[in-house]
Design a protein around this motif. Structure first.
Motif, PDB file in Angstrom:
ATOM      1  N   TYR A   1      -4.548   2.892  -6.343  1.00 26.04           N
ATOM      2  CA  TYR A   1      -3.182   2.396  -6.162  1.00 26.04           C
ATOM      3  C   TYR A   1      -2.409   2.513  -7.472  1.00 26.04           C
TER       4      TYR A   1
ATOM      5  N   TYR B   1       0.839  -1.192   0.000  1.00 27.36           N
ATOM      6  CA  TYR B   1       0.000   0.000   0.000  1.00 27.36           C
ATOM      7  C   TYR B   1       0.872   1.239   0.000  1.00 27.36           C
ATOM      8  N   TYR B   2       0.265   2.351  -0.373  1.00 33.21           N
ATOM      9  CA  TYR B   2       0.895   3.660  -0.269  1.00 33.21           C
ATOM     10  C   TYR B   2       0.086   4.486   0.717  1.00 33.21           C
TER      11      TYR B   2
ATOM     12  N   LYS C   1       0.772   4.924  -8.073  1.00 34.25           N
ATOM     13  CA  LYS C   1       2.026   4.310  -8.492  1.00 34.25           C
ATOM     14  C   LYS C   1       2.568   4.977  -9.758  1.00 34.25           C
TER      15      LYS C   1
ATOM     16  N   TYR D   1      -4.535   0.631  -1.235  1.00 38.28           N
ATOM     17  CA  TYR D   1      -4.066  -0.751  -1.258  1.00 38.28           C
ATOM     18  C   TYR D   1      -3.902  -1.283  -2.676  1.00 38.28           C
ATOM     19  N   GLU D   2      -2.965  -2.216  -2.793  1.00 36.33           N
ATOM     20  CA  GLU D   2      -2.662  -2.840  -4.076  1.00 36.33           C
ATOM     21  C   GLU D   2      -3.902  -3.513  -4.656  1.00 36.33           C
TER      22      GLU D   2
END
Length: 55
Positions: free
Chosen positions: A25, A4-5, A29, A19-20
């Motif tokens: 996400y 996650y970021y 990214k 979350y991925e």
């Protein structure tokens, strides 16, 4: 393991996790310097836009 970021919402300035596997996400990214909103603020903005559309 879930990746996650942590991103800061431009509306309420709170940190939230992206979350991925989600669209946000992927967007984060690809563009780390972009401006993003949390789910709550995103929902409120969408509701305001709908209200203003019907005026």
């Amino acid at each position: 393991m879930i990746f996650y970021y942590e991103v800061i919402c431009i509306s309420c300035r709170k940190r939230f996790r992206v979350y991925e596997g989600t669209l946000k996400y992927k967007q984060v990214k690809e563009n780390m310097k972009g401006k993003y909103t949390c789910e709550e603020c995103s929902h409120n903005i969408r509701l305001e836009a709908i209200k203003n559309f019907f005026r």
